[in-house]
Design an enzyme around this catalytic site. Structure first.
Site, PDB file in Angstrom:
ATOM      1  N   ARG A 168     -72.347   6.468  -2.631  1.00 18.20           N
ATOM      2  CA  ARG A 168     -72.642   5.032  -2.411  1.00 18.20           C
ATOM      3  C   ARG A 168     -72.160   4.162  -3.581  1.00 18.20           C
ATOM      4  O   ARG A 168     -72.787   3.161  -3.932  1.00 18.20           O
ATOM      5  CB  ARG A 168     -74.147   4.797  -2.202  1.00 18.20           C
ATOM      6  CG  ARG A 168     -74.745   5.471  -0.971  1.00 18.20           C
ATOM      7  CD  ARG A 168     -74.221   4.872   0.316  1.00 18.20           C
ATOM      8  NE  ARG A 168     -74.948   5.318   1.483  1.00 18.20           N
ATOM      9  CZ  ARG A 168     -74.636   6.404   2.206  1.00 18.20           C
ATOM     10  NH1 ARG A 168     -73.599   7.156   1.885  1.00 18.20           N
ATOM     11  NH2 ARG A 168     -75.348   6.721   3.280  1.00 18.20           N
ATOM     12  N   SER A 241     -80.097   2.173   5.931  1.00 17.82           N
ATOM     13  CA  SER A 241     -80.960   2.559   4.803  1.00 17.82           C
ATOM     14  C   SER A 241     -81.093   1.383   3.842  1.00 17.82           C
ATOM     15  O   SER A 241     -80.083   0.828   3.408  1.00 17.82           O
ATOM     16  CB  SER A 241     -80.349   3.719   4.017  1.00 17.82           C
ATOM     17  OG  SER A 241     -80.135   4.827   4.850  1.00 17.82           O
ATOM     18  N   GLU A 336     -79.762  -0.369  -1.393  1.00 17.63           N
ATOM     19  CA  GLU A 336     -78.365  -0.062  -1.017  1.00 17.63           C
ATOM     20  C   GLU A 336     -77.593  -1.317  -0.601  1.00 17.63           C
ATOM     21  O   GLU A 336     -76.466  -1.515  -1.038  1.00 17.63           O
ATOM     22  CB  GLU A 336     -78.351   0.969   0.118  1.00 17.63           C
ATOM     23  CG  GLU A 336     -76.922   1.355   0.477  1.00 17.63           C
ATOM     24  CD  GLU A 336     -76.808   2.128   1.777  1.00 17.63           C
ATOM     25  OE1 GLU A 336     -77.082   3.324   1.761  1.00 17.63           O
ATOM     26  OE2 GLU A 336     -76.427   1.517   2.789  1.00 17.63           O
TER      27      GLU A 336
HETATM   28  P1  FAD Z   1     -70.792  -6.187   4.852  1.00 17.10           P
HETATM   29  O1  FAD Z   1     -72.206  -5.889   5.074  1.00 17.10           O
HETATM   30  O2  FAD Z   1     -70.250  -7.445   5.424  1.00 17.10           O
HETATM   31  O3  FAD Z   1     -70.502  -6.155   3.277  1.00 17.10           O
HETATM   32  C1  FAD Z   1     -71.010  -5.130   2.484  1.00 17.10           C
HETATM   33  C2  FAD Z   1     -70.452  -5.289   1.063  1.00 17.10           C
HETATM   34  O4  FAD Z   1     -69.039  -5.139   1.094  1.00 17.10           O
HETATM   35  C3  FAD Z   1     -70.693  -6.692   0.477  1.00 17.10           C
HETATM   36  O5  FAD Z   1     -70.843  -6.556  -0.916  1.00 17.10           O
HETATM   37  C4  FAD Z   1     -69.407  -7.429   0.799  1.00 17.10           C
HETATM   38  O6  FAD Z   1     -69.153  -8.495  -0.109  1.00 17.10           O
HETATM   39  C5  FAD Z   1     -68.375  -6.331   0.633  1.00 17.10           C
HETATM   40  N1  FAD Z   1     -67.177  -6.484   1.470  1.00 17.10           N
HETATM   41  C6  FAD Z   1     -67.109  -6.493   2.812  1.00 17.10           C
HETATM   42  N2  FAD Z   1     -65.828  -6.576   3.210  1.00 17.10           N
HETATM   43  C7  FAD Z   1     -65.072  -6.616   2.081  1.00 17.10           C
HETATM   44  C8  FAD Z   1     -63.671  -6.719   1.827  1.00 17.10           C
HETATM   45  N3  FAD Z   1     -62.761  -6.772   2.797  1.00 17.10           N
HETATM   46  N4  FAD Z   1     -63.258  -6.773   0.524  1.00 17.10           N
HETATM   47  C9  FAD Z   1     -64.147  -6.736  -0.492  1.00 17.10           C
HETATM   48  N5  FAD Z   1     -65.492  -6.631  -0.300  1.00 17.10           N
HETATM   49  C10 FAD Z   1     -65.929  -6.577   0.968  1.00 17.10           C
HETATM   50  N6  FAD Z   1     -73.594   3.085   5.551  1.00 17.10           N
HETATM   51  C11 FAD Z   1     -73.226   4.349   5.238  1.00 17.10           C
HETATM   52  O7  FAD Z   1     -72.544   4.578   4.231  1.00 17.10           O
HETATM   53  N7  FAD Z   1     -73.596   5.404   6.017  1.00 17.10           N
HETATM   54  C12 FAD Z   1     -74.332   5.245   7.130  1.00 17.10           C
HETATM   55  O8  FAD Z   1     -74.642   6.222   7.810  1.00 17.10           O
HETATM   56  C13 FAD Z   1     -74.723   3.922   7.507  1.00 17.10           C
HETATM   57  N8  FAD Z   1     -75.474   3.726   8.601  1.00 17.10           N
HETATM   58  C14 FAD Z   1     -75.852   2.464   8.938  1.00 17.10           C
HETATM   59  C15 FAD Z   1     -76.618   2.278  10.099  1.00 17.10           C
HETATM   60  C16 FAD Z   1     -77.011   1.015  10.482  1.00 17.10           C
HETATM   61  C17 FAD Z   1     -77.838   0.843  11.733  1.00 17.10           C
HETATM   62  C18 FAD Z   1     -76.637  -0.116   9.706  1.00 17.10           C
HETATM   63  C19 FAD Z   1     -77.019  -1.491  10.131  1.00 17.10           C
HETATM   64  C20 FAD Z   1     -75.892   0.055   8.539  1.00 17.10           C
HETATM   65  C21 FAD Z   1     -75.491   1.345   8.145  1.00 17.10           C
HETATM   66  N9  FAD Z   1     -74.732   1.583   6.977  1.00 17.10           N
HETATM   67  C22 FAD Z   1     -74.328   2.851   6.659  1.00 17.10           C
HETATM   68  C23 FAD Z   1     -74.379   0.458   6.076  1.00 17.10           C
HETATM   69  C24 FAD Z   1     -73.099  -0.300   6.531  1.00 17.10           C
HETATM   70  O9  FAD Z   1     -72.816  -0.040   7.875  1.00 17.10           O
HETATM   71  C25 FAD Z   1     -71.891   0.074   5.687  1.00 17.10           C
HETATM   72  O10 FAD Z   1     -72.138  -0.182   4.341  1.00 17.10           O
HETATM   73  C26 FAD Z   1     -70.644  -0.704   6.118  1.00 17.10           C
HETATM   74  O11 FAD Z   1     -69.510  -0.208   5.447  1.00 17.10           O
HETATM   75  C27 FAD Z   1     -70.755  -2.204   5.874  1.00 17.10           C
HETATM   76  O12 FAD Z   1     -69.681  -2.845   6.529  1.00 17.10           O
HETATM   77  P2  FAD Z   1     -69.693  -4.398   6.795  1.00 17.10           P
HETATM   78  O13 FAD Z   1     -68.355  -4.794   7.319  1.00 17.10           O
HETATM   79  O14 FAD Z   1     -70.825  -4.763   7.665  1.00 17.10           O
HETATM   80  O15 FAD Z   1     -69.886  -4.962   5.327  1.00 17.10           O
HETATM   81  N1  EPU Z   2     -87.334  11.584   6.443  1.00 21.60           N
HETATM   82  C1  EPU Z   2     -88.674  11.256   6.335  1.00 21.60           C
HETATM   83  N2  EPU Z   2     -89.145  10.203   7.076  1.00 21.60           N
HETATM   84  C2  EPU Z   2     -88.344   9.488   7.912  1.00 21.60           C
HETATM   85  C3  EPU Z   2     -86.988   9.828   8.016  1.00 21.60           C
HETATM   86  C4  EPU Z   2     -86.507  10.877   7.257  1.00 21.60           C
HETATM   87  O1  EPU Z   2     -89.427  11.878   5.606  1.00 21.60           O
HETATM   88  O2  EPU Z   2     -88.849   8.531   8.532  1.00 21.60           O
HETATM   89  C5  EPU Z   2     -86.837  12.701   5.612  1.00 21.60           C
HETATM   90  C6  EPU Z   2     -86.709  14.000   6.391  1.00 21.60           C
HETATM   91  O3  EPU Z   2     -87.162  15.029   5.544  1.00 21.60           O
HETATM   92  C7  EPU Z   2     -85.217  14.158   6.595  1.00 21.60           C
HETATM   93  C8  EPU Z   2     -84.651  13.464   5.373  1.00 21.60           C
HETATM   94  O4  EPU Z   2     -85.553  12.392   5.127  1.00 21.60           O
HETATM   95  O5  EPU Z   2     -84.836  15.491   6.640  1.00 21.60           O
HETATM   96  C9  EPU Z   2     -83.251  12.933   5.555  1.00 21.60           C
HETATM   97  O6  EPU Z   2     -83.221  12.024   6.665  1.00 21.60           O
HETATM   98  P1  EPU Z   2     -81.845  11.590   7.345  1.00 21.60           P
HETATM   99  O7  EPU Z   2     -81.084  12.796   7.797  1.00 21.60           O
HETATM  100  O8  EPU Z   2     -82.150  10.550   8.360  1.00 21.60           O
HETATM  101  O9  EPU Z   2     -81.002  10.991   6.156  1.00 21.60           O
HETATM  102  P2  EPU Z   2     -81.335   9.933   5.023  1.00 21.60           P
HETATM  103  O10 EPU Z   2     -81.220  10.621   3.702  1.00 21.60           O
HETATM  104  O11 EPU Z   2     -82.581   9.184   5.279  1.00 21.60           O
HETATM  105  C10 EPU Z   2     -78.827   9.313   4.699  1.00 21.60           C
HETATM  106  C11 EPU Z   2     -78.033   8.058   4.548  1.00 21.60           C
HETATM  107  C12 EPU Z   2     -77.754   7.455   5.912  1.00 21.60           C
HETATM  108  C13 EPU Z   2     -76.988   8.457   6.754  1.00 21.60           C
HETATM  109  C14 EPU Z   2     -77.825   9.714   6.894  1.00 21.60           C
HETATM  110  C15 EPU Z   2     -77.089  10.810   7.638  1.00 21.60           C
HETATM  111  C16 EPU Z   2     -78.566   7.143   2.374  1.00 21.60           C
HETATM  112  C17 EPU Z   2     -79.292   6.092   1.612  1.00 21.60           C
HETATM  113  N3  EPU Z   2     -78.722   7.114   3.693  1.00 21.60           N
HETATM  114  O12 EPU Z   2     -80.105   8.921   5.206  1.00 21.60           O
HETATM  115  O13 EPU Z   2     -76.943   6.304   5.723  1.00 21.60           O
HETATM  116  O14 EPU Z   2     -76.689   7.939   8.030  1.00 21.60           O
HETATM  117  O15 EPU Z   2     -78.152  10.219   5.573  1.00 21.60           O
HETATM  118  O16 EPU Z   2     -76.109  11.352   6.809  1.00 21.60           O
HETATM  119  O17 EPU Z   2     -77.863   7.962   1.782  1.00 21.60           O
HETATM  120  C18 EPU Z   2     -77.038   3.950   5.328  1.00 21.60           C
HETATM  121  O18 EPU Z   2     -76.467   4.189   4.258  1.00 21.60           O
HETATM  122  O19 EPU Z   2     -77.324   2.799   5.715  1.00 21.60           O
HETATM  123  C19 EPU Z   2     -77.386   5.076   6.197  1.00 21.60           C
HETATM  124  C20 EPU Z   2     -78.050   4.931   7.353  1.00 21.60           C
END
Ligand code: FAD
Ligand code: EPU
Length: 340
Positions: A168, A241, A336
């Site tokens: 991240r 997250s 995050e």
């Molecule tokens: P934004 O939210 O618009 O911007 C995020 C940051 O990037 C800001 O600082 C912005 O200024 C900057 N930015 C955006 N575009 C540019 C650009 N072209 N040039 C320079 N800076 C820029 N993230 C994960 O890593 N793993 C996950 O599994 C994951 N799951 C998610 C699930 C859900 C339901 C949601 C809502 C979010 C999740 N995220 C996850 C977070 C998010 O989807 C990612 O961080 C994604 O890359 C953000 O893209 P965005 O276009 O929406 O960026």
């Molecule tokens: N857990 C709990 N309570 C909950 C949910 C999860 O205790 O309500 C515990 C469980 O033990 C589970 C563990 O957390 O095994 C891990 O949960 P999960 O697999 O959902 O992953 P996470 O660590 O919570 C991370 C990323 C997610 C990504 C998933 C899958 C971060 C901060 N988040 O979540 O990314 O999708 O792994 O790889 O690293 C995001 O960045 O926005 C995001 C959604």
């Protein structure tokens, strides 16, 4: 106004952030051609004003209106630059949808992005926090980031090593004011080993009756897991997250495990990763709601907006959660999303 960009004053951002926070920007600039970036930055509405590059807004929290210029890309384009039959170099522009790119590469028979399926957001934002999920990170396949460097006023091509990727983290996230990402290039393979070790992936494939899965099958399994585990931002506002998973020393992890039975601990190169979701759930926050701000009852790490919460209310709740985790476990959680 230019054909290369559009300026809108006092622009609503509610539909441009997945928390659905009703913030406004003094100016919204939609970029149709990245070649126009120097001209845009020189305009009086942008020059010397706060600047925010915004993708889909799936990793930001607006706690107030943005008193400056918000830049967004509506550039489209995905192409295969080289293809030797075994590996291919793929180029995509910042405005493309990330999951759209994942699907397009899978349709070309390329693997490497399947575990990153269904992550919301744009291609341009993906390098910011080195998006990761289900045992994969962008940094494993990314070759080049093209970005406008506001420090030197030029477009540059950064190699993977220059991007400073870790969990991240990247140089772009460290200096968000400096970089405007315009293009991402990836190196993908036709026959890469599949990554099936993340909890739940094999079980999901087995439930689909797929004994010898393809990359497209892994993508499908990841999509199903994600739809089950995470609230859909189209239904309830959230940014995924809200906190990063904390990485601590092996000694600290062992100490915490001896004090708190059941604490999940994962090995990572620089120490031990704890589950922020677990820490938050233990503090009793899962499913908590106050007004329209709350913590998802599906996943303790996801803060949600049930409708009319303000960004300040979500942020205030996040701080209370952070303080309670600090008090119970002595661990300070880091947000995050980018807090505006
Ligand atoms: P934004 O939210 O618009 O911007 C995020 C940051 O990037 C800001 O600082 C912005 O200024 C900057 N930015 C955006 N575009 C540019 C650009 N072209 N040039 C320079 N800076 C820029 N993230 C994960 O890593 N793993 C996950 O599994 C994951 N799951 C998610 C699930 C859900 C339901 C949601 C809502 C979010 C999740 N995220 C996850 C977070 C998010 O989807 C990612 O961080 C994604 O890359 C953000 O893209 P965005 O276009 O929406 O960026
Ligand atoms: N857990 C709990 N309570 C909950 C949910 C999860 O205790 O309500 C515990 C469980 O033990 C589970 C563990 O957390 O095994 C891990 O949960 P999960 O697999 O959902 O992953 P996470 O660590 O919570 C991370 C990323 C997610 C990504 C998933 C899958 C971060 C901060 N988040 O979540 O990314 O999708 O792994 O790889 O690293 C995001 O960045 O926005 C995001 C959604």
């Amino acid at each position: 106004m230019s054909v290369h960009y559009t300026f809108t004053p006092d622009a609503p951002l509610t539909r441009r952030n997945t928390f659905r926070i009703a913030a406004h920007a003094t100016w919204l600039v939609e970029i149709h051609d990245p070649g126009a970036i120097p001209e845009i930055l020189a305009r009086p509405e942008v020059k010397s004003q706060p600047l925010l590059v915004l993708g889909e807004g799936s990793n930001v929290l607006f706690t107030r209106d943005f008193d400056g210029a918000v830049l967004t890309f509506d550039t489209r384009g995905m192409e295969m630059l080289e293809n030797d039959g075994e590996t291919a170099r793929v180029r995509a522009t910042a405005g493309e949808d990330w999951h759209g790119l994942v699907r397009w590469t899978l349709a070309q028979g390329l693997c490497g992005l399947e575990n990153l399926s269904l992550i919301p957001g744009t291609v341009g934002a993906a390098p910011m926090q080195n998006i990761g999920a289900y045992g994969a990170e962008l940094s494993e396949t990314l070759e080049i980031v093209e970005a406008y460097d506001r420090t030197c006023g030029e477009s540059v091509r950064l190699s993977r090593a220059q991007c400073g990727f870790s969990y991240r983290q990247s140089v772009f996230k460290q200096q968000p004011e400096r970089w405007i990402v315009t293009v991402v290039e990836l190196c993908l393979r036709r026959n890469a080993p599949l990554k099936l070790d993340y909890a739940g992936v094999r079980e999901e494939l087995a439930a689909l009756n797929l004994a010898q899965p393809t990359a497209a099958d892994v993508s499908e399994a990841v999509c199903r897991l994600r739809r089950r585990k995470l609230p859909d931002p189209a239904v309830i506002g959230n940014a995924g997250s809200f906190f990063k998973n904390p990485v601590v020393s092996p000694n600290q992890a062992a100490q915490l495990q001896s004090e708190h039975a059941g604490l999940p601990v994962f090995n990572v190169p620089d120490g031990k990763k704890l589950s922020a979701a677990w820490l938050i759930e233990q503090c009793g926050w899962k499913g908590f709601r106050e007004g329209d701000a709350g913590v998802s009852d599906k996943h303790a790490l996801v803060l949600v907006n049930y409708g009319c919460a303000t960004g300040a209310q979500i942020w205030s709740l996040a701080q209370r959660i952070r303080d309670s985790v600090q008090e119970k476990f002595g661990i300070r959680l880091e947000p995050e999303p980018r807090i505006i």
